[in-house]
Design a protein around this motif. Sequence first.
Motif, short mmCIF file in Angstrom:
data_model
loop_
_atom_site.label_atom_id
_atom_site.label_comp_id
_atom_site.label_asym_id
_atom_site.label_seq_id
_atom_site.Cartn_x
_atom_site.Cartn_y
_atom_site.Cartn_z
N LEU A 27 0.77 -1.23 0.11
CA LEU A 27 0.21 -0.05 0.07
C LEU A 27 0.93 1.30 0.06
CD1 LEU A 27 -2.77 -1.07 2.73
CD2 LEU A 27 -2.82 -0.96 0.41
N ALA A 28 2.28 1.23 0.25
CA ALA A 28 3.04 2.37 0.53
C ALA A 28 2.87 3.19 1.74
CB ALA A 28 3.29 3.08 -0.75
N ALA A 29 1.95 2.46 2.84
CA ALA A 29 1.24 3.16 3.79
C ALA A 29 0.69 2.28 4.64
CB ALA A 29 0.22 4.13 3.16
N ASP A 30 0.14 2.58 5.88
CA ASP A 30 -0.64 1.78 6.89
C ASP A 30 -1.97 1.76 6.37
OD1 ASP A 30 1.56 1.11 8.13
OD2 ASP A 30 1.53 2.78 9.72
N LEU A 31 -2.42 2.88 6.04
CA LEU A 31 -3.83 3.07 5.38
C LEU A 31 -3.85 3.99 4.16
CD1 LEU A 31 -7.06 3.17 6.35
CD2 LEU A 31 -6.43 5.27 7.50
N VAL A 32 -4.90 3.75 3.54
CA VAL A 32 -4.99 4.48 2.04
C VAL A 32 -6.45 4.74 1.69
CG1 VAL A 32 -4.69 4.41 -0.41
CG2 VAL A 32 -2.87 3.26 1.00
N LEU A 33 -6.79 5.87 1.90
CA LEU A 33 -8.10 6.50 1.44
C LEU A 33 -8.03 6.56 -0.25
CD1 LEU A 33 -8.64 8.79 4.30
CD2 LEU A 33 -9.29 6.54 4.17
N ILE A 34 -8.92 6.23 -0.88
CA ILE A 34 -9.04 6.37 -2.39
C ILE A 34 -10.43 6.97 -2.75
CG2 ILE A 34 -9.14 5.14 -4.55
CD1 ILE A 34 -7.57 2.81 -2.95
#
Length: 176
Positions: A16-23
Motif C-alpha cells: 500500500l506504501a502506507a498503513d492506511l490508504v483512502l481512495i
Amino acid sequence: VDRIRLGLERDAAQLLAADLVLISDTPITGPLRDRVRAAGLQMAETVTFPSMALNAGDLDRNALAAVKAVSKGYPLRGTLRVKAEPGAAETPTRDVPAPGSVWVDPQLLQALGAQTGDGLKLGDVVFRIDRVIAIEPDRGSGFINFAPRVMINLDDLPATQLVTTGSRVTYRLLAA
C-alpha cells in the motif's frame, strides 16, 4: 493458504506504501483530511491517471503512460528504488521527483526513443527525464498500471492542465 495470508499481512504496508490508504475519484479534502491530520499520522498524496507522454525532441514519438503525481513523503511504507539510467544500479530513495523533472519506467524510454536528460512533454509542460523507476512499492495491477509509469511532483500537476472535467483520475491519501 496460511503462508500466503501471513506473507500478505507482513507485506501489506509495503504493497500500500502506507498503513492506511483512502481512495477517491475526487480530491480528498476537508473533514476527512483533518481527521487524519488530527490523529497525528504522517500523510502523503498521489494522483494517478492515464495520459499521452511525448518525446519533446520528436513529438511524433508518443506513448500512453500511467501518470502518477506524488507529494513529499511518498511512499510512507516500503522503498522506492530508482536508477540513474537503464542498466545502472538501483538505489533506494526517500525523495520524489524534483519540480520540473520526471521519473519514468524503462519501457517508456524505449517507446519514446528517449534517455535520461531528455525532455518529456505531459500536457502543457516539458519535463526533464531525471531517473528510471526500478521498484514502486504500491504499483497495482489495474488496467492503467500496465502502461509505463511517469512519476511527477504533485506541485507540477496543475501546470500540465491534464486534470479537467471528465478526466479519469484516482486520488489517494496515504497515512502511516
